[in-house]
Structure formats: structure tokens, C-alpha cells
Design an enzyme around this catalytic site. Structure first.
Site, PDB file in Angstrom:
ATOM      1  N   ASP A 132      -7.322   6.796  -8.598  1.00  0.00           N
ATOM      2  CA  ASP A 132      -5.889   6.800  -8.853  1.00  0.00           C
ATOM      3  C   ASP A 132      -5.484   5.586  -9.689  1.00  0.00           C
ATOM      4  OD1 ASP A 132      -5.269   4.590  -7.249  1.00  0.00           O
ATOM      5  OD2 ASP A 132      -4.119   5.707  -5.777  1.00  0.00           O
ATOM      6  N   HIS A 162      -0.078   6.323  -2.332  1.00  0.00           N
ATOM      7  CA  HIS A 162      -1.265   6.704  -3.092  1.00  0.00           C
ATOM      8  C   HIS A 162      -2.145   7.662  -2.291  1.00  0.00           C
ATOM      9  CE1 HIS A 162      -0.777   3.690  -6.366  1.00  0.00           C
ATOM     10  NE2 HIS A 162      -0.047   3.100  -5.434  1.00  0.00           N
TER      11      HIS A 162
END
Length: 484
Positions: free
Chosen positions: A123, A25
Site C-alpha cells: 500500500d 490502511h
């Protein structure tokens, strides 16, 4: 004060990004920050979490970002009350949710700064943060570090939860979503394969919050997922989902600092296209039995190899996700078959824990990649034009493997026994086929074609670039409106 008649300097368009813990991520969000900051008149604040981040884990990545990117760490929160066997996703989500008060304070301070906030982009594992941005009146988007097919199937989870009662792996029919490769229930997100696990309910709730986003920025490109993009856009036009913007790929650039790594020096002495590179990502782990079978098959294949090894784990295929086992002084080489390293000396190299993957895949000596099919690794292989042996372990990797083998045509998929173990004979056969067989040659051709299409999309007049600049134009307009 500027002289009379001199136009006031234009206020920068400030975008705040939020990356959840985990290399898969943080790294693509950092590259998104780099891309945004490269636009004229934009500044970025990249926010990450203290939890699960060791001191210098991402320091080199952050240090390479342009001066117009600032970074901020949210204070550590306690998750000591979680059970010791809690899934990585459960721990990540707990950190994200418990840090929301700190995030709210940070966003408020940034809103009150001269730059303000034009857009907020958390995210995929941080949709609760969209509630905070909505409360503060900041336009919120979601960054999807994986592909659009994975996002589509994740978005379908609440519907599957509502209409079925069995475990998804036991569904009798294939799951057919618009524009996506048909999937067996066992190929869905690893996190939702056990309804009784707390992570299952967290994912169902998480997905519902995605509808708060004004759009999804997806780490993919048209040539990789054209059918999926068209179908998703149709659903967006019908109001089913927020729009998706295929603005990828976001790939870490090659680093001069890695040029002296011993793996690259070793590759310099190997023939072009001769080496099979093996790495199961920053988190992937194999069982002891699978490690033995992989090593024996690799040796029997007589192919040159470069293998990044982790400690084996019989319990958790993502056992290295948070760096598990690296600090105890043990050496994972001792878990390889006795004499393996000595017998393969000259044709193979074993590297512990980490290697400069972007640089390795781009090296002329590398002709194939044994990969867990994490999306970062997948895109890095595409960017290098390297075909893949798809060996998924956890998360959305089974979906990725299906796409790479059946739609993209750049991957071969080994067959496993009923217990999931790929035997040494199968390892040897698929390794030889990828490196010197006809199917491998076809996969190599497909991989090179995808690389060319990726490069076209990122060119100044390319599709990915145009879509990204259109989204950025929306942010700039929102920032100017706020300033007014």
C-alpha cells in the site's frame, strides 16, 4: 499422479498484498484481498506488521476473509530510537523500512512455494517494498487506499519541493493539477506542512519510489473522480506516471456480529433520517476547547445525535491513531461539558471510542454524518447515501473535504476562527442546515446519486468491475508465464 490424458490442475494465481499499520490502511487492503480472492483461480497472502497491532485489533476482519486468503505478520522491529514526538507517519515508515529484511525472506519463501507470486501489491506507505519485489523479479503495483486526487497531489510533492522554498501553507497561488480541484497549499497533505520535520523528507523520498510501480490500484470510482481519472490517464499515456486503475470502492461489509451494539438498538427507536452521526475516525482527536464548542453547538442545534467520543488532545489531531489513551482507565465522557449527557438524554447518545460505523450509516434513522473525511469513512457515507459535514483533521483529509464539498456536492463545510476552532454557533447552524435546511437537502440528493453510481460501477458489467478484472487478467498472465 493424474491418470494419463487428464489435464493437470491449473496453478492458482497468487497475489501478495502488504498493508502498513493503521486501520485506514489495513481494512481497505483486507477488502482488496477479499475482492481478489473472489476471482476464479486466485489466492492471496495478506501481509501486515506486528508493530502497532494489538492482539485482536484486526482478528474479526481477518477471520471473515475467505479460506483462499492467508495472512502473515512480519516480526516486530524496534523503533525505540525515534523521538517521543515523532509523527505517526515517521513511525510507520520506520517500521516499514526496518522490516524489509523480514519481508524479503517471506517473499523468497513464497516464490519458492508451488503457487509462486504473480503480483506484489504494497500500500501507499510501503514503496520501499517495491525495491524488494523488483530485486526478486516479482511485478509490483501500489495500492492507494485513498482517492486519485490525493495521489496526484502527493505525486506532485517532489516538484513543489524543488521549485519552492516557503512552507506550502504560505504559497500565494492555488495549486492546479490536471483534473483536480484547485487547492491552497494549506490543504495539501498534513505531513508536508513543516519542511523542518523529518516526516517531510520521508514523504518526498517515498513519492519518488512510486515510479517503480507498474500501476496504481486506487480506492475510487469513475463517478466520484471522472475528471481526475481522465487527466491522470493522459499523463500515464505520456509516460509521466504509471497507470492508475480506479477499482474501488473497497468497503467493509456489514457484520451480523455488530447488530446487538447499543448504538443500533438506540437508533431503532429514532425517526427515519433524524439522527446526526458524529465520528472523527479511529485516529482523530479534538482539542478540549473544540470538544466544548462542539458539544454546546450540538445541544443548541436541537438535533438528534449519536457521537463517538475519544479523549481530547491539545497537541495532536491524530492522537488516537494508535489507540492512545484507551488503556489508562479514564473515561472521555468526563471531558464533555458538565451535565451535557444528562441534558441531551433521549435525543442524543454518546458512545466511547468505537461504534459499528458501516451499520450505523446504513440505518434508516441516520440522516447526516459529521466526519473527519478519512477516505474509508467517506466511501462508507457514499455507500449509504448519507450527506456529510466535512471536518478534516489530519493526513489528506483537507483535500478530501474540498472534493466532497466543491465537486461531489455531498458535504457542507463549517467555518472556523483564525485559530482553527469551529464555534458553537457555527456548529449549531451547520448541523441544522444539514439535517433540515435546503443545502442539506441538496447534499442528500447528491449523496444518493453517488450511491447509485457506485453501485452501478460494482455491478458485473460496471466500470470498476471491468477495470479490476483487466488488472487481474494481467496478473494471471504473469503467473502463467512464471510457471512456464
Amino acid at each position: 499422479m493424474a491418470p494419463e490424458g487428464t489435464p493437470a490442475p491449473e496453478r492458482s494465481t497468487h497475489v501478495v498484498l502488504l498493508a502498513c499499520p493503521g486501520t485506514g490502511h489495513v481494512l481497505p487492503v483486507a477488502e482488496l484481498a477479499r475482492r481478489v480472492a473472489g476471482l476464479d483461480g486466485f489466492t492471496v497472502t495478506l501481509v501486515t506488521f506486528t508493530n502497532f497491532s494489538s492482539g485482536d485489533q484486526y482478528s474479526s476482519t481477518f477471520a471473515s476473509l475467505p479460506p483462499s486468503v492467508s495472512t502473515a505478520l512480519l516480526p516486530e522491529v524496534s523503533i525505540d530510537d525515534l523521538p517521543a514526538d515523532a509523527r505517526a507517519e515517521t513511525r510507520i515508515i520506520a517500521v516499514v523500512r526496518r522490516a524489509l529484511p523480514h519481508l524479503r525472506d517471506l517473499l523468497r519463501s513464497l516464490i519458492d512455494s508451488p503457487a509462486g507470486i504473480a503480483a506484489f501489491v504494497p500500500d501507499l506507505f510501503c514503496p520501499w517494498a517495491l525495491e524488494v519485489s523488483a530485486e526478486l523479479g516479482v511485478p509490483g503495483y501500489t495500492f492507494c487506499p485513498t482517492n486519485l486526487m490525493a495521489l496526484s497531489t502527493i505525486l506532485h510533492t517532489p516538484e513543489l519541493d524543488r521549485t519552492t522554498t516557503c512552507e506550502f501553507r504560505d504559497l500565494p497561488e492555488l495549486i492546479r493539477l490536471p483534473g483536480c480541484v484547485p487547492l491552497h497549499g494549506s490543504e495539501l497533505l498534513d505531513t508536508i506542512q513543516d519542511r523542518a520535520n523529518p516526516a517531510y523528507g520521508l514523504i518526498v523520498d517515498l513519492v519518488k519510489l512510486y515510479l517503480l510501480a507498474q500501476g496504481f490500484l486506487v480506492n475510487t470510482f469513475d463517478a466520484m473522480e471522472h475528471e481526475t481519472i481522465v487527466a491522470f490517464n493522459d499523463l500515464s499515456d505520456e509516460g509521466v506516471y504509471p497507470p492508475a486503475y480506479a477499482v474501488g470502492p473497497f468497503i467493509r461489509p456489514r457484520s451480523e456480529e455488530s447488530s446487538e451494539h447499543n448504538s443500533l438498538r438506540w437508533l431503532d427507536d429514532q425517526p427515519d433520517g433524524s439522527v446526526l452521526y458524529m465520528c472523527f475516525g479511529s485516529g482523530g482527536t479534538l482539542s478540549r476547547e473544540q470538544t466544548d464548542e462542539l458539544a454546546a453547538g450540538l445541544e443548541a442545534s436541537r438535533q438528534r445525535f449519536l457521537w463517538v467520543v475519544q479523549f481530547p488532545s491539545d497537541k495532536d489531531k491524530s492522537g488516537a491513531f494508535f489507540g492512545g489513551g484507551r488503556g489508562d482507565g479514564d473515561n472521555p465522557v468526563k471531558y464533555l461539558p458538565e451535565g451535557f449527557v444528562e441534558r441531551t438524554e433521549g435525543t442524543g447518545l454518546v458512545v466511547l471510542f468505537w461504534a459499528p460505523q458501516v451499520e450505523i450509516l446504513s440505518h434508516p434513522a441516520v440522516g447526516g454524518f459529521v466526519s473527519h473525511c478519512g477516505w474509508n469513512s467517506t466511501l462508507e457515507a457514499v455507500a449509504a447515501g448519507v450527506p456529510t459535514i466535512a471536518w478534516p483533521l489530519y493526513a489528506e483529509q483537507r483535500m478530501n473535504a474540498k472534493m466532497l464539498s466543491e465537486r461531489a456536492g455531498m458535504a457542507l463545510r463549517p467555518e472556523a476562527r483564525e485559530d482553527g476552532v469551529v464555534t458553537r454557533d457555527e456548529v449549531a447552524a451547520v448541523a441544522r442546515e444539514l439535517m433540515v435546511g435546503e443545502k442539506g437537502a441538496s447534499a442528500r440528493k447528491k449523496a444518493r446519486q453517488l450511491r447509485e453510481e457506485m453501485e452501478k460501477g460494482l455491478a458485473p458489467d460496471g466500470q470498476s468491475r471491468k477495470v479490476f478484472e483487466a488488472v487481474a487478467g494481467t496478473w494471471k498472465a504473469a503467473g502463467n508465464e512464471t510457471a512456464a
